[in-house]
Design a protein around this motif. Sequence first.
Motif, PDB file in Angstrom:
ATOM      1  N   LEU A  14       1.390  -1.080  16.731  1.00  0.00           N
ATOM      2  CA  LEU A  14       2.823  -0.247  16.872  1.00  0.00           C
ATOM      3  C   LEU A  14       2.369   0.866  16.554  1.00  0.00           C
ATOM      4  N   ASP A  15       1.303   0.851  15.106  1.00  0.00           N
ATOM      5  CA  ASP A  15       0.661   2.282  14.975  1.00  0.00           C
ATOM      6  C   ASP A  15       0.709   2.943  15.960  1.00  0.00           C
ATOM      7  N   GLU A  16      -0.284   3.349  16.287  1.00  0.00           N
ATOM      8  CA  GLU A  16      -0.564   3.485  17.959  1.00  0.00           C
ATOM      9  C   GLU A  16       0.560   4.347  18.855  1.00  0.00           C
ATOM     10  N   LEU A  17       1.334   3.407  18.740  1.00  0.00           N
ATOM     11  CA  LEU A  17       2.477   3.366  20.128  1.00  0.00           C
ATOM     12  C   LEU A  17       3.400   4.346  19.482  1.00  0.00           C
ATOM     13  N   GLY A  18       3.712   4.688  18.105  1.00  0.00           N
ATOM     14  CA  GLY A  18       4.648   5.593  17.775  1.00  0.00           C
ATOM     15  C   GLY A  18       6.000   5.330  16.606  1.00  0.00           C
ATOM     16  N   VAL A  19       5.855   3.349  17.042  1.00  0.00           N
ATOM     17  CA  VAL A  19       6.132   2.792  16.204  1.00  0.00           C
ATOM     18  C   VAL A  19       6.562   2.057  15.028  1.00  0.00           C
ATOM     19  N   GLY A  20       4.936   1.985  14.002  1.00  0.00           N
ATOM     20  CA  GLY A  20       4.472   1.459  13.292  1.00  0.00           C
ATOM     21  C   GLY A  20       5.358   1.899  11.669  1.00  0.00           C
ATOM     22  N   MET A  21       5.834   0.836  10.731  1.00  0.00           N
ATOM     23  CA  MET A  21       6.341   0.793   9.982  1.00  0.00           C
ATOM     24  C   MET A  21       5.634   0.512   8.814  1.00  0.00           C
ATOM     25  N   LEU A  22       6.219   0.700   7.836  1.00  0.00           N
ATOM     26  CA  LEU A  22       4.793  -0.081   6.516  1.00  0.00           C
ATOM     27  C   LEU A  22       6.077  -1.291   6.449  1.00  0.00           C
ATOM     28  N   HIS A  23       4.957  -2.015   5.785  1.00  0.00           N
ATOM     29  CA  HIS A  23       5.245  -3.688   5.627  1.00  0.00           C
ATOM     30  C   HIS A  23       5.214  -3.661   4.292  1.00  0.00           C
ATOM     31  N   ASP A  24       4.535  -4.452   3.533  1.00  0.00           N
ATOM     32  CA  ASP A  24       4.726  -5.374   2.201  1.00  0.00           C
ATOM     33  C   ASP A  24       4.988  -4.461   1.151  1.00  0.00           C
ATOM     34  N   ASN A  25       6.008  -4.252   0.000  1.00  0.00           N
ATOM     35  CA  ASN A  25       6.157  -2.991  -0.767  1.00  0.00           C
ATOM     36  C   ASN A  25       6.812  -4.361  -2.014  1.00  0.00           C
ATOM     37  N   LEU A  26       6.340  -3.233  -3.434  1.00  0.00           N
ATOM     38  CA  LEU A  26       7.246  -3.656  -3.791  1.00  0.00           C
ATOM     39  C   LEU A  26       8.407  -3.435  -4.752  1.00  0.00           C
ATOM     40  N   PHE A  27       9.492  -3.864  -5.242  1.00  0.00           N
ATOM     41  CA  PHE A  27      10.724  -2.893  -5.386  1.00  0.00           C
ATOM     42  C   PHE A  27      11.882  -4.002  -6.554  1.00  0.00           C
TER      43      PHE A  27
ATOM     44  N   GLY B  29       6.714   0.266  -5.524  1.00  0.00           N
ATOM     45  CA  GLY B  29       5.692   0.183  -5.231  1.00  0.00           C
ATOM     46  C   GLY B  29       5.163  -0.699  -3.465  1.00  0.00           C
ATOM     47  N   GLN B  30       4.004   0.300  -3.405  1.00  0.00           N
ATOM     48  CA  GLN B  30       3.966   0.113  -1.694  1.00  0.00           C
ATOM     49  C   GLN B  30       2.019  -0.555  -1.557  1.00  0.00           C
ATOM     50  N   VAL B  31       2.747  -1.786  -1.723  1.00  0.00           N
ATOM     51  CA  VAL B  31       0.989  -3.053  -1.508  1.00  0.00           C
ATOM     52  C   VAL B  31       0.425  -2.611   0.108  1.00  0.00           C
ATOM     53  N   PHE B  32       0.948  -2.759   1.504  1.00  0.00           N
ATOM     54  CA  PHE B  32       0.530  -2.556   2.270  1.00  0.00           C
ATOM     55  C   PHE B  32       0.638  -0.865   2.882  1.00  0.00           C
ATOM     56  N   GLN B  33      -0.491  -0.693   3.219  1.00  0.00           N
ATOM     57  CA  GLN B  33      -0.341   1.633   3.278  1.00  0.00           C
ATOM     58  C   GLN B  33       0.143   1.355   4.942  1.00  0.00           C
ATOM     59  N   ASP B  34      -0.471   0.648   5.668  1.00  0.00           N
ATOM     60  CA  ASP B  34      -0.551   0.300   6.779  1.00  0.00           C
ATOM     61  C   ASP B  34       0.626  -0.803   7.917  1.00  0.00           C
ATOM     62  N   THR B  35       0.973  -0.714   8.869  1.00  0.00           N
ATOM     63  CA  THR B  35       1.937  -1.976   9.813  1.00  0.00           C
ATOM     64  C   THR B  35       0.704  -2.389  10.000  1.00  0.00           C
ATOM     65  N   SER B  36       1.163  -3.604   9.908  1.00  0.00           N
ATOM     66  CA  SER B  36       0.254  -5.343   9.682  1.00  0.00           C
ATOM     67  C   SER B  36       0.936  -5.684  11.190  1.00  0.00           C
ATOM     68  N   MET B  37       1.739  -5.744  11.630  1.00  0.00           N
ATOM     69  CA  MET B  37       2.044  -6.108  12.895  1.00  0.00           C
ATOM     70  C   MET B  37       1.638  -5.508  14.379  1.00  0.00           C
ATOM     71  N   VAL B  38       1.582  -6.426  15.225  1.00  0.00           N
ATOM     72  CA  VAL B  38       0.866  -5.835  16.766  1.00  0.00           C
ATOM     73  C   VAL B  38       1.390  -6.901  17.797  1.00  0.00           C
ATOM     74  N   LEU B  39       1.812  -6.904  19.045  1.00  0.00           N
ATOM     75  CA  LEU B  39       1.785  -7.585  19.861  1.00  0.00           C
ATOM     76  C   LEU B  39       1.515  -7.841  20.807  1.00  0.00           C
ATOM     77  N   LEU B  40       1.053  -8.883  21.223  1.00  0.00           N
ATOM     78  CA  LEU B  40      -0.078  -9.447  22.430  1.00  0.00           C
ATOM     79  C   LEU B  40       0.464  -9.739  23.518  1.00  0.00           C
TER      80      LEU B  40
END
Length: 356
Positions: free
Chosen positions: A227-240, A126-137
């Motif tokens: 990070l998505d817009e910068l091309g390095v966004g990866m999927l986060h919360d999943n179910l395994f 299962g994939q809980v988050f469909q987009d990356t949730s991480m940013v830099l500030l």
Amino acid sequence: MLLSRRRRNVLLPLVAAVMLAMLAACGKSAAPESGGGAVSPGSASSAPVKVRIQLCWVPQAEFAGFYVAKAKGYYEAEGLEVEIVPGGPDIVPEQQVANGSAQFGVNLVGSLLSHIEQGVPLIQIGQVFQDTSMVLLSKKSSGIDSPEKFAGKRIGNWMGGNEYEVLALFAKYGLDPMKDLEFVKQSFTMDQFLSGEIDVATAMIYNEYHVVLDSGYKPEDLYIFNLDELGVGMLHDNLFVNRDWLKDNGETAVKFVRASLKGWKDAVMNQEEAVDIVMDFVEASSTTREHQTTMMQEVAKLVRPEGLADDRILFTNEDRFRLTADIALQFGVINEPADISAAYTNEYAEKALEGM
């Protein structure tokens, strides 16, 4: 002080000299009994099947769907007795699932891929988050308005598995974290960023970003590096789960996913109720209802982004999963191309829908 949620995992030798000191131990009590059985979808067996889900951080709205499913009796209706186990800085969900201390785990997809490559028999269901949730500030007052300007600055990250995307960003812009900048361990609060101890901070869009706003900053006071817009966004919360466990417990997996689907759908559709339920599980001194409400609003966007149908919640998008795997390979999170077909499956989510 508001708790932030971070994960810790086994690290790869991407920048080993920086990371070895960050390795975290894990330990958990023995697993409860669990079983599969041939119970038909949606029905409850005479004796409930006991399972655990290991979270990657403390109770909060990030995991609302699981708490809603438990509180509203969705797991019980499937014949399951589910214990939701909080995570923490020294808990590695992949290890807990691999050693049988938990039957289900939640963490980062990049972390899952790295563990699979190391021979840990895990698979995402299962994939809980469909987009990356991480940013830099960074603060606009710092003038750091692009990744190129990270050179010579102090960049913070929680490490322990959260660093993969940031390291990928460094690599994309030709920055060596050992020579060109100071890549430092960030605490579980945003105090270092607020005090100026670090120039650029890592934040989850549903958590630490709002901690900064709550401290008095406005969005226009900050540079936000998506990070998505910068091309390095990866999927986060999943179910395994553990592949070996899954062989004999497929029906239990279907039931768990079905109940969780219902819980997440309810959490997204009725966020106020979801926050009420989450607040029953959190420590009163660790957070506020206002913070959890904000978190729930952001988490809902990640679980069911605009355009995603309700019946696709918890499903894994192959293109997005493949992109995460490609980024993981390109920037050294994994050393060999991932076998996508073996790393995740939508089979159990599909079967779960059949019984709804």
